[in-house]
Design a protein around this motif. Structure first.
Motif, mmCIF file in Angstrom:
data_model
loop_
_atom_site.group_PDB
_atom_site.id
_atom_site.type_symbol
_atom_site.label_atom_id
_atom_site.label_comp_id
_atom_site.label_asym_id
_atom_site.label_seq_id
_atom_site.Cartn_x
_atom_site.Cartn_y
_atom_site.Cartn_z
ATOM 1 N N ALA A 125 0.352 0.939 46.263
ATOM 2 C CA ALA A 125 0.411 1.805 45.292
ATOM 3 C C ALA A 125 0.948 1.511 44.103
ATOM 4 C CB ALA A 125 2.362 2.073 45.438
ATOM 5 N N SER A 126 0.646 0.254 43.988
ATOM 6 C CA SER A 126 0.137 -1.092 42.941
ATOM 7 C C SER A 126 -1.336 -0.989 42.601
ATOM 8 C CB SER A 126 0.553 -2.521 42.805
ATOM 9 O OG SER A 126 0.399 -2.685 44.098
ATOM 10 N N GLU A 127 -2.054 -1.120 43.405
ATOM 11 C CA GLU A 127 -3.891 -0.837 43.431
ATOM 12 C C GLU A 127 -4.217 0.118 43.192
ATOM 13 O OE1 GLU A 127 -1.982 -2.112 45.727
ATOM 14 O OE2 GLU A 127 -2.817 -4.238 45.950
ATOM 15 N N ALA A 128 -3.520 1.759 43.740
ATOM 16 C CA ALA A 128 -3.735 3.037 42.863
ATOM 17 C C ALA A 128 -3.303 3.525 41.635
ATOM 18 C CB ALA A 128 -2.966 3.750 43.913
ATOM 19 N N MET A 129 -2.059 2.498 41.241
ATOM 20 C CA MET A 129 -1.471 2.974 39.732
ATOM 21 C C MET A 129 -2.561 2.135 39.059
ATOM 22 S SD MET A 129 1.759 2.499 38.178
ATOM 23 C CE MET A 129 2.907 3.742 39.310
ATOM 24 N N ALA A 130 -3.183 1.343 38.824
ATOM 25 C CA ALA A 130 -4.272 0.550 38.127
ATOM 26 C C ALA A 130 -5.169 1.025 38.422
ATOM 27 C CB ALA A 130 -4.575 -0.915 38.613
ATOM 28 N N ILE A 131 -5.517 1.541 39.009
ATOM 29 C CA ILE A 131 -6.627 2.599 39.075
ATOM 30 C C ILE A 131 -6.754 4.345 38.310
ATOM 31 C CG2 ILE A 131 -8.512 4.014 40.302
ATOM 32 C CD1 ILE A 131 -8.733 1.237 40.953
ATOM 33 N N ASN A 132 -5.429 4.799 38.575
ATOM 34 C CA ASN A 132 -5.493 5.530 37.954
ATOM 35 C C ASN A 132 -5.355 5.224 36.060
ATOM 36 O OD1 ASN A 132 -5.052 7.775 39.625
ATOM 37 N ND2 ASN A 132 -3.165 7.194 40.371
ATOM 38 N N LYS A 133 -4.624 4.557 35.763
ATOM 39 C CA LYS A 133 -4.634 3.603 34.482
ATOM 40 C C LYS A 133 -6.170 3.349 33.934
ATOM 41 C CE LYS A 133 -0.194 1.357 34.784
ATOM 42 N NZ LYS A 133 0.363 0.244 34.465
ATOM 43 N N GLU A 134 -7.302 3.001 34.472
ATOM 44 C CA GLU A 134 -8.520 3.109 34.343
ATOM 45 C C GLU A 134 -9.110 4.582 34.205
ATOM 46 O OE1 GLU A 134 -10.340 0.255 36.712
ATOM 47 O OE2 GLU A 134 -9.788 -1.046 36.998
ATOM 48 N N ALA A 135 -8.378 5.793 35.240
ATOM 49 C CA ALA A 135 -9.059 6.593 34.980
ATOM 50 C C ALA A 135 -9.047 7.316 33.883
ATOM 51 C CB ALA A 135 -8.653 7.467 36.163
ATOM 52 N N LEU A 136 -7.714 7.258 33.841
ATOM 53 C CA LEU A 136 -6.205 7.471 32.310
ATOM 54 C C LEU A 136 -7.725 6.994 30.909
ATOM 55 C CD1 LEU A 136 -4.670 9.322 30.853
ATOM 56 C CD2 LEU A 136 -3.005 7.668 30.997
ATOM 57 N N ALA A 137 -7.496 6.119 30.880
ATOM 58 C CA ALA A 137 -9.494 5.324 29.404
ATOM 59 C C ALA A 137 -10.321 5.989 29.623
ATOM 60 C CB ALA A 137 -9.107 3.128 29.990
ATOM 61 N N VAL A 138 -10.987 6.140 30.729
ATOM 62 C CA VAL A 138 -12.440 7.337 30.895
ATOM 63 C C VAL A 138 -11.494 8.719 30.027
ATOM 64 C CG1 VAL A 138 -14.228 7.857 32.150
ATOM 65 C CG2 VAL A 138 -13.051 5.528 32.881
ATOM 66 N N THR A 139 -10.785 8.976 30.563
ATOM 67 C CA THR A 139 -10.221 11.000 30.223
ATOM 68 C C THR A 139 -10.851 10.764 28.252
ATOM 69 O OG1 THR A 139 -8.622 10.596 31.130
ATOM 70 C CG2 THR A 139 -10.093 11.527 32.435
ATOM 71 N N GLN A 140 -9.554 9.742 28.436
ATOM 72 C CA GLN A 140 -8.855 9.747 26.899
ATOM 73 C C GLN A 140 -10.491 9.600 25.987
ATOM 74 O OE1 GLN A 140 -5.819 6.457 26.888
ATOM 75 N NE2 GLN A 140 -4.187 8.340 27.166
ATOM 76 N N ALA A 141 -11.346 8.508 26.445
ATOM 77 C CA ALA A 141 -12.216 8.361 25.690
ATOM 78 C C ALA A 141 -13.587 9.539 25.881
ATOM 79 C CB ALA A 141 -13.505 7.212 26.197
ATOM 80 N N SER A 142 -13.696 10.267 26.529
ATOM 81 C CA SER A 142 -14.255 11.746 26.865
ATOM 82 C C SER A 142 -13.604 12.535 25.540
ATOM 83 C CB SER A 142 -14.385 11.539 28.159
ATOM 84 O OG SER A 142 -13.138 12.693 29.117
ATOM 85 N N GLY A 143 -12.438 12.462 25.318
ATOM 86 C CA GLY A 143 -11.512 13.686 25.585
ATOM 87 C C GLY A 143 -11.102 14.917 25.693
ATOM 88 N N ASP A 144 -11.700 15.026 26.517
ATOM 89 C CA ASP A 144 -11.469 16.077 27.671
ATOM 90 C C ASP A 144 -10.202 15.944 28.010
ATOM 91 O OD1 ASP A 144 -11.440 18.310 29.692
ATOM 92 O OD2 ASP A 144 -13.194 17.236 30.067
ATOM 93 N N LYS A 145 -9.221 17.243 27.306
ATOM 94 C CA LYS A 145 -7.476 17.578 27.473
ATOM 95 C C LYS A 145 -7.090 17.686 28.775
ATOM 96 C CE LYS A 145 -6.545 16.699 22.800
ATOM 97 N NZ LYS A 145 -6.158 15.341 22.466
ATOM 98 N N LYS A 146 -8.657 18.621 29.412
ATOM 99 C CA LYS A 146 -7.618 19.069 30.764
ATOM 100 C C LYS A 146 -7.838 17.756 31.755
ATOM 101 C CE LYS A 146 -8.904 22.147 34.670
ATOM 102 N NZ LYS A 146 -10.215 22.494 34.780
ATOM 103 N N LYS A 147 -9.343 17.202 31.482
ATOM 104 C CA LYS A 147 -9.080 16.032 32.671
ATOM 105 C C LYS A 147 -8.204 14.452 32.370
ATOM 106 C CE LYS A 147 -13.979 16.689 33.915
ATOM 107 N NZ LYS A 147 -15.587 15.858 33.676
ATOM 108 N N GLU A 148 -7.786 14.277 30.917
ATOM 109 C CA GLU A 148 -7.020 13.917 31.048
ATOM 110 C C GLU A 148 -5.478 14.153 31.450
ATOM 111 O OE1 GLU A 148 -4.382 11.270 26.901
ATOM 112 O OE2 GLU A 148 -6.128 13.065 26.438
ATOM 113 N N ALA A 149 -4.870 15.481 31.250
ATOM 114 C CA ALA A 149 -3.716 15.916 32.027
ATOM 115 C C ALA A 149 -4.084 15.668 33.561
ATOM 116 C CB ALA A 149 -3.926 17.287 31.868
ATOM 117 N N GLN A 150 -4.846 15.265 34.158
ATOM 118 C CA GLN A 150 -5.264 14.973 35.336
ATOM 119 C C GLN A 150 -5.083 13.899 36.152
ATOM 120 O OE1 GLN A 150 -9.131 17.145 36.408
ATOM 121 N NE2 GLN A 150 -8.283 19.228 35.710
ATOM 122 N N ALA A 151 -5.560 13.037 35.212
ATOM 123 C CA ALA A 151 -5.089 11.676 34.895
ATOM 124 C C ALA A 151 -3.620 11.819 34.824
ATOM 125 C CB ALA A 151 -6.298 10.713 34.190
#
Length: 770
Positions: free
Chosen positions: A297-323
């Motif tokens: 669980a902890s490793e999966a959460m860390a990967i999800n946080k990295e994915a959220l940072a990538v989506t926030q940098a792209s500015g795509d609201k839909k992908k940010e909601a999915q992350a």
């Protein structure tokens, strides 16, 4: 005569987007890199497809006949080929035996028409179908001749020859001849390498890797993919190959997981070098799912946080909601409800900004679930009802089902007997089944199983719990599988406790109280995939005795043996002993009524009498507890002798395929045990005399037990001679010796044998069958 077999590619819906071997290789690529299926835009093709989808085969035949005549009048060879091809397909679907018998000849005519129209690729496709058809029907010489013709035809075009070799390898791959397929793939790879065609070489490498995986040669597959990686310059293609290598490492089992994570990290690095944030997100999502499947669980959460940072940098609201939603799931798995609630509310706002109803519905459902976990039932009910109204307004069925699961759970949490809550959960199951939503169906069945267990409806709860177990095993979820098994045990114990104070209620599922009315349900498969000719061969044994004809027999009396039997097999599966005995008492009581014909009852149990038949071990405790039913049946035979009851006990190791093979017991044997490949029957035997059991031999004759002298001793000693009457402490026979009997199990014959050893005896009954 061997029946022709119809292969899938003969049908108009040819394998898309490529042949079978390449289609399997596409699964090794990243989902975004896989080739998308294409639809045939030919108007006749579309019309036939729609007609068959609507069960209008006659209309499809009429369309193909009209198109064939029109193409002949216009001299359109390609149109004639398409019409003949589709007509053959429709007739095969209709199981036209004449069309199936001459299918190879018809396809050769189609190939000839394509050749006249200079449609080279279509001609090759049909020839490969013919080749596979011939192989499947054992005509190997003709099939090999067809292969030689195909290779000779494309020999002049090197690039077409190389791609054709891959197609021929796919034919052998389908047939299971992997060595032959491997040789053709290697030949194609050499041809692509000579042409310096990197795309073709990549296809050949994937095909070779698939063949190695089919033979469990993981090292060979990795070496092939490594060489393909070195030959590529495109960063995205390299990332896709690294993903394929991670798939191979995952197939190796737990020892390959570390290498799989390493491959995925390299794939992410290639996506970053290619400046492809969508590809990077895709790789991160794969890594997160792999961590979650390993309960990290902890490793999966860390990967999800990295994915959220990538989506926030792209500015795509839909992908940010999915992350954000993936982070919500990770927090819920770790019981971090406060953080999950905050992230779900943020995901809901992002989804509203993006106008994505799917993400909005999932976020709102997660919020309601967290509120219900925290005990705020009123807020959870309001959130679920609002979500249900929103999804109904926008006609979004998955969101409706999710809202119904939460709403039903909240209502049942407040009142375990809530009919509205049960209806919500059952409606959710129906919607998830129609949409083939595997994850949603799992959650709805789980909620229904728990609801029925709490209500004390064990059978209904077990029905849904088995569906949950099936979902867990299909998904490889061992943790939740054990959790569901524990819930089943608790539900069984709770139901047994309730039966001591409350009577059993009728089954809601079976009675249709909460479910919609029963009736024929639509099937997703409209046409059988098994040719009718094969079904005729399988069913030929049914006609062995001919068609039975029924005649009246005036000489027979009205009291004839019954033609039906009730099979009571509840003890063969999960059950509550008390509840099962009550159900059986209700059944026997109903069958004992005067207006009901006396139909025999056959009760099947598992592992009850094994210890008395020489067994050293027994089955599980649930099966052995059916011994209470054996005692109840003995009582029923004494008190209600007009209801015939037979009991069959099977060894706990017998499978469901072995049980029907056991020979039926002869008439008049009410109890039978099948154990150790033998059939056992109970027999009464006399108990050995309890008075004689521990007496020595000298106590059985005159002289008593004290060892006094006998007449022979006096003769030897030369003493005074006298005679006395012998006295036996225990006489030769007394009344207490032969009045005690017990039951023993005796092996009387084999458990399995020839089912039809001789012609059946014609039964003597009022309605005879000849």
């Amino acid at each position: 005569m061997q029946t022709p077999q119809v292969i899938a590619s003969i049908h108009g819906w040819r394998r898309q987007p490529c042949n079978a071997l390449q289609a399997t290789g596409e699964k090794l690529k990243l989902p975004s890199s896989q080739a998308k299926p294409t639809q045939n835009d030919n108007p006749l093709w579309v019309a036939v497809e729609e007609a068959l989808a609507n069960d209008s085969a006659d209309k499809a035949l009429a369309d193909t006949d009209a198109a064939l005549q029109k193409a002949k009048e216009a001299g359109d060879k390609k149109g004639q080929a398409v019409a003949m091809y589709l007509e053959s397909h429709v007739r095969v679907v209709l199981e036209d035996r004449a069309a199936i018998d001459k299918l190879a000849a018809t396809m050769k005519e189609v190939a000839a028409l394509y050749k006249q129209a200079n449609a080279r690729q279509e001609e090759l496709d049909v020839n490969k179908d013919i080749m596979e058809f011939l192989f499947l029907n054992g005509k190997n010489d003709e099939a090999e001749g067809m292969e030689k013709e195909i290779r000779a035809e494309v020999k002049s075009d090197k690039k077409l020859e190389a791609s054709t070799l891959l197609d021929l390898a796919a034919v052998y791959y389908v047939l299971g001849r992997l060595d032959k397929a491997k040789g053709l793939v290697d030949e194609a790879a050499a041809a692509f390498e000579g042409l310096k065609d990197k795309a073709g070489l990549g296809q050949a490498s994937l095909a070779s890797a698939v063949l190695s995986l089919s033979q469990q040669k993981f090292d060979d597959a990795l070496n092939i993919l490594e060489r393909s990686l070195q030959a590529q310059d495109d960063k995205k293609l390299k990332a896709s190959i690294q993903y394929a290598m991670s798939q191979v490492h995952c197939a190796m089992g737990p020892q390959g997981l570390g290498s799989a994570f390493s491959d995925l990290k390299k794939a992410r690095a290639f996506m970053q070098e290619a400046r492809d944030p969508e590809g990077e997100l895709e790789v991160l999502q794969v890594m997160q799912e792999l961590h979650a499947s390993q309960n990290q669980a902890s490793e999966a959460m860390a990967i999800n946080k990295e994915a959220l940072a990538v989506t926030q940098a792209s500015g795509d609201k839909k992908k940010e909601a999915q992350a954000l939603l993936r982070l919500v799931s990770a927090n819920l798995s770790t019981q971090n409800e406060i953080e999950a609630l905050r992230l779900a509310e943020e995901a809901e706002s992002k989804a509203k900004e993006a106008g994505d109803i799917a993400c909005e519905a999932e976020a709102s459902s997660n919020i309601a679930e967290v509120l219900l976990r925290r005990g705020d039932k009123a807020a959870a009910l309001k959130r679920a009802r609002d979500l249900l109204a929103l999804c109904r307004q926008k006609s979004y069925e998955p969101g409706q089902a999710a809202a119904m699961v939460v709403l039903g759970s909240a209502l049942l949490n407040d009142n375990a007997q809530s009919a509205e809550g049960m209806r919500c959960l059952q409606d959710a199951v129906r919607i998830y089944k129609e949409s083939n939503d595997f994850v949603g169906l799992y959650s709805a069945h789980f909620a229904l199983a728990n609801a029925y267990f709490v209500r004390g409806d064990l059978e209904d709860g077990l029905t849904h719990a088995r569906e949950v177990l099936s979902c867990c095993r299909r998904n490889g979820d061992k943790v939740n599988e054990e959790f569901v098994k524990q819930n089943i045990e608790r539900g069984r114990q709770y139901a047994a406790a309730m039966r001591l104070t409350q009577a059993k209620r009728p089954s809601n599922e079976s009675a249709g109280i909460l479910l919609p009315p029963s009736g024929p349900q639509p099937c997703n498969t409209r046409f059988s995939r098994i040719p009718g000719s094969l079904l005729n061969i399988v069913a030929a044994g049914r006609n062995y005795w001919g068609v039975p004809r029924t005649i009246e027999d005036p000489t027979a009396d009205d009291d004839r043996p019954p033609c039906h039997t009730i099979i009571w097999a509840h003890p063969m599966s999960d059950h509550s002993t008390t509840q099962m005995c009550l159900d059986f008492m209700h059944l026997v009581g109903a069958m004992a009524k005067n207006e009901v014909s006396k139909i025999p009852i056959i009760v099947q149990t598992r592992g009850v009498q094994e210890r008395w038949c020489g067994g050293m071990t027994q089955g599980n405790m649930t099966s052995v507890m059916a011994v209470a039913l054996w005692g109840l049946i003995k009582t029923c035979r004494t008190e209600i002798p007009q209801v015939p009851i037979m009991v069959l006990d099977f060894a706990h190791g017998l499978t469901t395929a072995q049980i029907p093979r056991q020979l039926k017991p002869p008439l008049g044997v009410p109890e039978t045990v099948y154990f150790n490949k033998s059939r056992w029957e109970p027999q009464l035997v006399a108990v050995k005399s309890l008075l004689r059991a521990d007496l020595k031999r000298d106590s059985m004759q005159g002289g008593g037990a004290g060892g006094g002298s006998t007449m022979d001793d006096s003769k030897k000693q030369g003493g005074q001679k006298f005679s006395r009457k012998p006295f036996s402490w225990v006489g030769p026979s007394i009344k207490m010796d032969y009045c005690w009997y017990t039951q023993e199990w005796k092996a009387v014959g084999a458990a399995e044998g020839e089912i039809i050893a001789q012609d059946p005896v014609v039964p003597v009954r009022a309605l005879r069958q000849y």
